[in-house]
Design a protein around this motif. Sequence first.
Motif, PDB file in Angstrom:
ATOM      1  N   VAL A   1     -25.598   3.464  -9.991  1.00 31.23           N
ATOM      2  CA  VAL A   1     -24.267   3.201  -9.460  1.00 31.23           C
ATOM      3  C   VAL A   1     -24.151   3.867  -8.103  1.00 31.23           C
ATOM      4  N   VAL A   2     -23.404   3.227  -7.207  1.00 29.61           N
ATOM      5  CA  VAL A   2     -23.091   3.794  -5.896  1.00 29.61           C
ATOM      6  C   VAL A   2     -21.673   4.322  -5.987  1.00 29.61           C
TER       7      VAL A   2
ATOM      8  N   ASN B   1     -17.682   3.066   0.136  1.00 27.96           N
ATOM      9  CA  ASN B   1     -18.690   3.726  -0.672  1.00 27.96           C
ATOM     10  C   ASN B   1     -18.950   5.123  -0.141  1.00 27.96           C
ATOM     11  N   THR B   2     -19.234   6.027  -1.041  1.00 26.55           N
ATOM     12  CA  THR B   2     -19.659   7.351  -0.624  1.00 26.55           C
ATOM     13  C   THR B   2     -21.139   7.273  -0.283  1.00 26.55           C
ATOM     14  N   SER B   3     -21.683   8.348   0.180  1.00 28.10           N
ATOM     15  CA  SER B   3     -23.108   8.331   0.535  1.00 28.10           C
ATOM     16  C   SER B   3     -23.990   8.686  -0.652  1.00 28.10           C
ATOM     17  N   ASN B   4     -23.444   8.636  -1.866  1.00 29.48           N
ATOM     18  CA  ASN B   4     -24.207   9.028  -3.050  1.00 29.48           C
ATOM     19  C   ASN B   4     -24.417   7.867  -4.012  1.00 29.48           C
TER      20      ASN B   4
ATOM     21  N   TYR C   1     -33.475  11.221 -14.372  1.00 26.48           N
ATOM     22  CA  TYR C   1     -32.170  11.209 -13.709  1.00 26.48           C
ATOM     23  C   TYR C   1     -32.414  11.237 -12.206  1.00 26.48           C
ATOM     24  N   CYS C   2     -31.880  10.272 -11.486  1.00 24.50           N
ATOM     25  CA  CYS C   2     -32.115  10.155 -10.045  1.00 24.50           C
ATOM     26  C   CYS C   2     -30.813  10.343  -9.275  1.00 24.50           C
ATOM     27  N   VAL C   3     -30.926  11.002  -8.125  1.00 26.09           N
ATOM     28  CA  VAL C   3     -29.804  11.184  -7.205  1.00 26.09           C
ATOM     29  C   VAL C   3     -30.292  10.761  -5.827  1.00 26.09           C
ATOM     30  N   PHE C   4     -29.516   9.885  -5.161  1.00 21.63           N
ATOM     31  CA  PHE C   4     -29.883   9.380  -3.845  1.00 21.63           C
ATOM     32  C   PHE C   4     -28.765   9.646  -2.843  1.00 21.63           C
ATOM     33  N   THR C   5     -29.141   9.913  -1.593  1.00 16.56           N
ATOM     34  CA  THR C   5     -28.208   9.985  -0.478  1.00 16.56           C
ATOM     35  C   THR C   5     -28.454   8.752   0.370  1.00 16.56           C
ATOM     36  N   LEU C   6     -27.420   7.947   0.552  1.00 17.09           N
ATOM     37  CA  LEU C   6     -27.552   6.661   1.237  1.00 17.09           C
ATOM     38  C   LEU C   6     -27.375   6.802   2.741  1.00 17.09           C
ATOM     39  N   THR C   7     -28.218   6.104   3.497  1.00 20.90           N
ATOM     40  CA  THR C   7     -28.122   6.111   4.952  1.00 20.90           C
ATOM     41  C   THR C   7     -26.927   5.300   5.428  1.00 20.90           C
ATOM     42  N   VAL C   8     -26.740   4.111   4.864  1.00 20.26           N
ATOM     43  CA  VAL C   8     -25.610   3.235   5.193  1.00 20.26           C
ATOM     44  C   VAL C   8     -24.879   2.942   3.876  1.00 20.26           C
ATOM     45  N   PRO C   9     -23.911   3.781   3.521  1.00 17.57           N
ATOM     46  CA  PRO C   9     -23.273   3.673   2.209  1.00 17.57           C
ATOM     47  C   PRO C   9     -22.735   2.290   1.853  1.00 17.57           C
ATOM     48  N   ASP C  10     -22.118   1.588   2.805  1.00 20.83           N
ATOM     49  CA  ASP C  10     -21.556   0.273   2.482  1.00 20.83           C
ATOM     50  C   ASP C  10     -22.619  -0.771   2.162  1.00 20.83           C
ATOM     51  N   ASP C  11     -23.869  -0.507   2.495  1.00 22.66           N
ATOM     52  CA  ASP C  11     -24.957  -1.427   2.161  1.00 22.66           C
ATOM     53  C   ASP C  11     -25.631  -1.074   0.845  1.00 22.66           C
ATOM     54  N   GLY C  12     -25.184  -0.016   0.187  1.00 18.95           N
ATOM     55  CA  GLY C  12     -25.796   0.385  -1.076  1.00 18.95           C
ATOM     56  C   GLY C  12     -27.243   0.811  -0.857  1.00 18.95           C
TER      57      GLY C  12
ATOM     58  N   GLY D   1     -29.358  -0.293   2.286  1.00 18.28           N
ATOM     59  CA  GLY D   1     -29.219   0.394   3.565  1.00 18.28           C
ATOM     60  C   GLY D   1     -30.173   1.563   3.752  1.00 18.28           C
ATOM     61  N   GLY D   2     -30.954   1.872   2.740  1.00 13.69           N
ATOM     62  CA  GLY D   2     -31.929   2.955   2.842  1.00 13.69           C
ATOM     63  C   GLY D   2     -31.367   4.300   2.443  1.00 13.69           C
ATOM     64  N   GLY D   3     -32.270   5.274   2.331  1.00  8.43           N
ATOM     65  CA  GLY D   3     -31.846   6.619   1.979  1.00  8.43           C
ATOM     66  C   GLY D   3     -33.004   7.459   1.490  1.00  8.43           C
ATOM     67  N   VAL D   4     -32.655   8.603   0.951  1.00 11.71           N
ATOM     68  CA  VAL D   4     -33.630   9.536   0.380  1.00 11.71           C
ATOM     69  C   VAL D   4     -33.060  10.057  -0.929  1.00 11.71           C
ATOM     70  N   GLY D   5     -33.920  10.637  -1.745  1.00 12.05           N
ATOM     71  CA  GLY D   5     -33.450  11.213  -2.995  1.00 12.05           C
ATOM     72  C   GLY D   5     -34.586  11.744  -3.825  1.00 12.05           C
ATOM     73  N   HIS D   6     -34.246  12.049  -5.059  1.00 18.20           N
ATOM     74  CA  HIS D   6     -35.267  12.520  -5.988  1.00 18.20           C
ATOM     75  C   HIS D   6     -34.865  12.152  -7.418  1.00 18.20           C
ATOM     76  N   CYS D   7     -35.860  12.090  -8.254  1.00 23.47           N
ATOM     77  CA  CYS D   7     -35.655  11.814  -9.673  1.00 23.47           C
ATOM     78  C   CYS D   7     -36.307  12.942 -10.462  1.00 23.47           C
ATOM     79  N   LYS D   8     -35.584  13.457 -11.434  1.00 27.51           N
ATOM     80  CA  LYS D   8     -36.133  14.515 -12.269  1.00 27.51           C
ATOM     81  C   LYS D   8     -36.374  13.962 -13.663  1.00 27.51           C
ATOM     82  N   LEU D   9     -37.601  14.131 -14.128  1.00 32.69           N
ATOM     83  CA  LEU D   9     -37.974  13.670 -15.456  1.00 32.69           C
ATOM     84  C   LEU D   9     -37.618  14.729 -16.493  1.00 32.69           C
ATOM     85  N   SER D  10     -37.471  14.294 -17.737  1.00 30.56           N
ATOM     86  CA  SER D  10     -37.180  15.227 -18.824  1.00 30.56           C
ATOM     87  C   SER D  10     -38.328  16.209 -19.035  1.00 30.56           C
ATOM     88  N   THR D  11     -39.490  15.901 -18.511  1.00 29.83           N
ATOM     89  CA  THR D  11     -40.649  16.794 -18.600  1.00 29.83           C
ATOM     90  C   THR D  11     -40.600  17.891 -17.543  1.00 29.83           C
TER      91      THR D  11
END
Length: 155
Positions: free
Chosen positions: A80-81, A106-109, A123-134, A137-147
């Motif tokens: 979800v954005v 849209n927020t940048s998250n 569980y993944c968290v992303f920071t969006l470069t162009v929030p209105d493009d979802g 629009g590109g971005g960066v983030g990370h995903c953390k596994l249960s491991t």
Amino acid sequence: MPSNKWEAAMRVNWSFGTLCRILSAGVLLAGLSACATNGVIHGRMSGQLVKLRYHQSFWDQEGTITATMPDGEHFSGKFVVGTSSTTGIGIGAGSDHLGLFTGSGNTSNAAAVLMGGKGDSMYCVFTLTVPDDGLEGGGVGHCKLSTGQVVNATF
């Protein structure tokens, strides 16, 4: 019931024209709702490639996301954005006009929760470069596994 053939013909033409407009609008809406974005998120975990893909429809600020880990485990889930809205009152400088304004966007998250085929979760968290493009629009983030492992992502 029409009193003559001309009135009957006009009623049929009006009905046919209305039907054409309704069908045209339906085709347009169906075409727009079929618009979707499919994209790739480039992930790395301990130097190894992680393949992430997303699907987002034109109308929604949410979609599906899948990931394939280096060991072959497949994950799938939803993202979800974030959205926000604001309302305020403003007065123009040098003016006696008072106005009400509202805005939303849209927020940048963005966030995602994925479940793996072997019982792990991500569980993944992303920071969006162009929030209105979802995600498109590109971005960066990370995903953390249960491991405890972390996938760094760019898109």
